[in-house]
Scaffold this motif. Structure first.
Motif, short mmCIF file in Angstrom:
data_model
loop_
_atom_site.label_atom_id
_atom_site.label_comp_id
_atom_site.label_asym_id
_atom_site.label_seq_id
_atom_site.Cartn_x
_atom_site.Cartn_y
_atom_site.Cartn_z
N PHE A 145 0.82 -1.22 0.00
CA PHE A 145 0.00 0.00 0.00
C PHE A 145 0.85 1.26 0.00
CE2 PHE A 145 0.45 -1.31 4.39
CZ PHE A 145 0.83 -0.15 5.02
N VAL A 146 2.16 1.11 0.25
CA VAL A 146 3.06 2.25 0.13
C VAL A 146 3.64 2.29 -1.28
CG1 VAL A 146 5.21 3.24 0.95
CG2 VAL A 146 3.61 2.25 2.56
N PRO A 149 1.04 3.83 -4.33
CA PRO A 149 1.04 5.26 -4.62
C PRO A 149 2.35 5.75 -5.22
CG PRO A 149 0.26 4.85 -2.39
CD PRO A 149 0.73 3.54 -2.93
N ILE A 150 3.47 5.20 -4.77
CA ILE A 150 4.76 5.65 -5.31
C ILE A 150 4.85 5.29 -6.79
CG2 ILE A 150 7.25 5.34 -5.16
CD1 ILE A 150 6.98 4.95 -2.20
N VAL A 152 2.39 4.92 -8.91
CA VAL A 152 1.51 5.81 -9.68
C VAL A 152 2.14 7.19 -9.80
CG1 VAL A 152 -0.70 6.99 -9.66
CG2 VAL A 152 -0.58 4.58 -9.08
N LEU A 153 2.73 7.64 -8.70
CA LEU A 153 3.37 8.95 -8.71
C LEU A 153 4.45 9.00 -9.79
CD1 LEU A 153 3.36 11.58 -7.06
CD2 LEU A 153 5.22 10.65 -5.71
N GLY A 164 -3.03 5.03 -14.68
CA GLY A 164 -3.02 4.98 -13.22
C GLY A 164 -4.04 4.05 -12.61
N GLY A 247 -3.12 -8.76 -0.27
CA GLY A 247 -2.64 -7.57 -0.95
C GLY A 247 -3.53 -7.17 -2.10
N VAL A 249 -6.48 -6.75 -2.06
CA VAL A 249 -7.43 -5.75 -1.58
C VAL A 249 -6.90 -4.34 -1.87
CG1 VAL A 249 -8.57 -4.85 0.45
CG2 VAL A 249 -8.27 -7.29 0.20
N VAL A 250 -5.61 -4.15 -1.59
CA VAL A 250 -5.01 -2.84 -1.85
C VAL A 250 -4.96 -2.54 -3.34
CG1 VAL A 250 -2.80 -1.65 -1.83
CG2 VAL A 250 -3.68 -2.64 0.26
N MET A 253 -8.32 -1.63 -4.57
CA MET A 253 -8.71 -0.31 -4.10
C MET A 253 -7.97 0.77 -4.86
SD MET A 253 -10.77 0.10 -1.50
CE MET A 253 -10.14 1.48 -0.54
N TYR A 254 -6.67 0.56 -5.03
CA TYR A 254 -5.85 1.64 -5.53
C TYR A 254 -5.86 1.74 -7.04
CZ TYR A 254 -2.75 5.40 -5.19
OH TYR A 254 -2.26 6.66 -5.28
N VAL A 265 -13.95 -5.01 0.26
CA VAL A 265 -13.97 -3.70 0.91
C VAL A 265 -15.36 -3.07 0.79
CG1 VAL A 265 -12.99 -1.39 0.89
CG2 VAL A 265 -11.53 -3.36 0.58
N PHE B 245 -2.31 -1.06 6.90
CA PHE B 245 -3.03 -1.68 5.80
C PHE B 245 -4.53 -1.51 6.00
CE2 PHE B 245 -5.17 -5.28 3.87
CZ PHE B 245 -4.54 -5.42 2.64
N PHE B 248 -5.44 2.05 5.66
CA PHE B 248 -5.36 2.45 4.25
C PHE B 248 -6.69 2.17 3.56
CE2 PHE B 248 -4.47 1.73 -0.21
CZ PHE B 248 -3.63 2.78 -0.54
N LEU B 249 -7.31 1.08 3.93
CA LEU B 249 -8.59 0.72 3.32
C LEU B 249 -9.73 1.55 3.89
CD1 LEU B 249 -8.18 -3.13 3.33
CD2 LEU B 249 -7.78 -1.55 1.46
N LEU B 251 -10.72 1.29 7.04
CA LEU B 251 -11.46 0.48 8.00
C LEU B 251 -10.83 0.50 9.38
CD1 LEU B 251 -11.97 -2.51 5.59
CD2 LEU B 251 -13.73 -0.95 6.32
N ILE B 264 -1.41 8.12 4.53
CA ILE B 264 -0.81 7.76 3.24
C ILE B 264 -1.91 7.58 2.21
CG2 ILE B 264 0.42 5.92 2.02
CD1 ILE B 264 2.05 5.50 4.57
N ALA B 268 -2.23 9.81 -0.99
CA ALA B 268 -2.16 9.17 -2.30
C ALA B 268 -3.38 9.52 -3.14
CB ALA B 268 -2.05 7.65 -2.14
N MET B 271 -2.75 13.25 -4.47
CA MET B 271 -1.47 13.70 -5.03
C MET B 271 -1.60 14.18 -6.47
SD MET B 271 0.49 10.11 -5.43
CE MET B 271 -0.05 8.85 -6.56
N ARG B 272 -2.66 13.76 -7.15
CA ARG B 272 -2.85 14.23 -8.53
C ARG B 272 -3.07 15.74 -8.61
NH1 ARG B 272 -4.83 9.06 -11.02
NH2 ARG B 272 -4.64 7.80 -9.17
N LEU B 279 1.22 13.43 0.99
CA LEU B 279 1.70 12.05 0.94
C LEU B 279 3.09 11.96 1.53
CD1 LEU B 279 1.39 9.14 -0.12
CD2 LEU B 279 2.36 9.90 -2.27
N LEU B 283 4.44 9.40 4.58
CA LEU B 283 5.23 8.35 3.95
C LEU B 283 6.63 8.32 4.54
CD1 LEU B 283 4.60 6.34 1.72
CD2 LEU B 283 5.77 7.81 0.11
#
Lengths: 307, 309
Positions: A145-146, A149-150, A152-153, A164, A247, A249-250, A253-254, A265, B245, B248-249, B251, B264, B268, B271-272, B279, B283
């Motif tokens: 989950f870290v 985003p990195i 995508v960035l 993305g 994972g 799930v992340v 989501m992302y 979720v 984690f 992040f969701l 929850l 985060i 995230a 950030m656009r 972020l 982070l």
């Protein structure tokens, strides 16, 4: 061997049953029924709804029919929120997506990790070794989950190379980042485990013998060191597989890939217990199945191991 | 070689005049080894600094973590960048809340979850594993089979399930993480107990009639502490990752409380729009904490368990 497999299966089945029963009881212990809404329903409507979903039956009967539905028909029942859809339909929609990027990520993690680990061990203290160790430490501090985003960035916002998010039926530009986000940290862990076990195997007697009789180095490694060095990696594959499903799930989501993690979720946010149970049980089932396969592989690779 | 009597008396005199050499305990040795490891000491210093930040960050920040700065709200991208002038040293989040205060508060929650999770696992896992290993036989088999079964359950999903069903509270989060964390600890401890059990000092204790619970508490567990300490420091980051984690969701802990994972995720998401600081700061603290724990755990392992590589 057969009796060993039989024994493992006999452990797996009660585990699965306990999981189903536990989750069923958990669902019932939750405060508020599935039809609890902000505006209370008229009692007649509630009674009808309860009758339709079988919630007016005694608890043991409900449990029996739930367990039986899963065991006999693989049927997780209806969703509590989407009245016209069953849990099976919701899972069937997301599962192929999860399986696609999950399988690619898993294969890449195993192949890449094992390759990197061997390279690091054979050329110890070389650039390859430092790369492997560096990736291993980096991946340990950058969970998916870290990392997502990195990625995508960098690749979407700064370089503009990859989309993305989205899935588009699994077109390759949409698959790359989910796979990297999902697989990297497991690749790193596998590389680390493979490296240390390879280093250990390379100092053992049978390797010295193989070298002494003049075998070329690549044959020593592939024929004699590879298999024993793989044993600790195998035992890591079970947990890694589970973690990759988690994972997803992340990733869902992302990257909005629309896999099974999204269903989970969404159902968690909607308090759609039936879907949550369904996904949890499916993941539990896969976990148990995968651990079983790994156990059997384990016994096949290393005949000394019997539980 | 035959020593002359004169030499012997000289030696005896010398021995008598010598002060007793202070013994070096296992822990003193371990501390010395740990202190020689630069990465580990660096990690420890970083951890102290991060903890200080988590505890005092909100005092430094002129704004509280839940206070909305109406002057910049809605214009976070233009006015909310980190600046000295308006008192938002780390910038503001999407709703115009101070990022410094929020980051400090989130770091505190993350550290708390990690430490409490590790504590639960140390207490429950050590006792469970030591009892199973020491008693042995059928008890051991049943106890470890229970662990096997629990380990096969996808715990991340169960924690989320618990959180959704019984409300998202810190207590539920701790309970869920506590449920998850002690299992592998119990396994490791049991394995170690099995090797300890055959040693002479345990046999001596048993022969002199010490009851089993006392043997476990007084003789087995103290000898396990090294490996437990190592494993606990490796568990803390794992717990932090688990909590982040879930957060992040969306929850995990509830607004206005926050945690690093939640920050985060929010950063995230925005950030656009060019608000990269939303972020970057969480982070940074997350990654720094992970690195620090990683190196400290590694150093502890080298210090306390030199056999293990």
């Amino acid at each position: 061997m057969l009796s060993f497999i039989f024994k493992r299966v006999m452990v797996a089945i009660p585990t699965l049953l306990i999981l189903i029963i536990l989750s069923f009881l958990l669902m019932h212990a939750a405060p508020g029924g599935p039809f609890t809404q902000e505006k209370a329903l008229p009692p007649e409507v509630l009674a009808n709804l309860n009758a339709k979903y079988g919630l007016d039956q005694p608890l043991w009967r409900q449990m029996l029919s739930y367990v039986w539905g899963i065991v006999a028909h693989f049927d997780f029942g209806p969703s509590f929120i989407y009245k016209d859809r069953t849990v099976n339909e919701i899972i069937a929609q997301g599962f192929p997506v999860t399986l696609t990027y999950g399988a690619i990520g898993f294969v890449l993690a195993v192949v890449g990790g094992v390759g990197l680990g061997i390279a690091a061990a054979v050329y110890q203290n070389s650039a390859a070794d430092y790369l492997a160790v560096g990736i291993a430490i980096g991946a340990q501090v950058l969970p998916n989950f870290v990392l997502a985003p990195i990625l995508v960035l960098v690749f979407t916002l700064w370089l503009g190379w990859l989309p993305g998010g989205g899935w588009e039926g699994g077109a390759w530009p949409y698959v790359i980042m989910p796979v990297i986000a999902l697989g990297t940290s497991y690749m790193a862990s596998i590389a680390r485990i493979m490296r240390s076990s390879m280093l250990e195997v390379l100092t053992s007697n049978h390797i010295r013998t193989a070298r002494a009789k003049g075998l070329p180095e690549y044959k020593v490694i592939m024929r004699h060191a590879f298999k024993p060095a793989l044993v600790p990696v195998l035992s890591y594959l079970g947990p890694a597989f589970v973690a990759m499903i988690t994972g997803s799930v992340v990733v869902d989501m992302y990257f909005s890939t629309g896999g099974i993690g999204k269903a989970f979720v969404d159902s968690a946010l909607n308090r759609d217990y039936a879907v949550m149970m369904g996904v949890t049980l499916l993941v539990g089932f896969l976990t148990i199945l995968f651990n079983l396969i790994v156990d059997i592989l384990y016994a096949w690779i290393d005949p000394k191991i019997r539980y | 070689m035959i020593l002359s009597p004169i030499d012997m008396t000289a030696l005896a005199a010398r021995l008598a005049s010598l002060d007793e050499v202070a013994g070096r305990s296992l822990w003193a040795d371990a501390r010395a080894r740990f202190m020689r490891n630069r990465a580990a000491v660096g990690g420890l210093i970083a951890l102290v600094l991060i903890t200080l930040f988590a505890l005092t960050g909100e005092l430094i920040a002129p704004w509280s973590y839940e206070e909305i700065d109406w002057a910049v709200m809605g214009k976070a991208a233009e006015l909310g960048a980190p600046a000295m002038a308006n008192g938002h040293y780390f910038g503001v989040d999407d709703l115009g809340r101070d990022m410094l205060a929020r980051t400090a508060q989130g770091t505190r929650i993350s550290l708390l979850v990690g430490i409490i999770g590790a504590l639960i696992s140390v207490v429950v896992g050590t006792l469970y594993g030591a009892i199973a290993g020491y008693v042995g036989g059928r008890t051991d088999q049943i106890m470890m089979r229970i662990v096997d079964i629990l380990l096969a359950i996808p715990f991340m999903f169960v924690i989320i399930l618990l959180l959704v069903m019984f409300g998202r509270s810190l207590f539920m989060l701790f309970l869920g993480i506590g449920l998850l964390s002690w299992l592998s600890m119990a396994r490791i401890v049991r394995g170690q107990t099995l090797t300890l059990k055959g040693r002479e000092f345990i046999e001596a204790a048993r022969a002199s009639g010490v009851p089993a619970p006392i043997i476990i508490l007084r003789h087995i567990i103290p000898n396990l502490l090294g490996i437990v300490a190592v494993y606990a420091t490796l568990l803390i980051p794992e717990m932090i990752v688990t909590e982040s984690f879930i957060s992040f969701l969306g929850l995990g802990v509830q607004e206005p409380l926050t945690s690093l994972g939640r920050l985060i995720s929010e950063g995230a998401g925005t950030m656009r729009y060019g608000t990269i600081w939303q972020l970057a700061f969480p982070l940074f603290f997350f990654v720094a904490t992970m690195f620090a724990f990683f190196f400290v755990g590694d150093g502890l392992r080298d210090a306390l368990d030199p056999k293990d590589r």
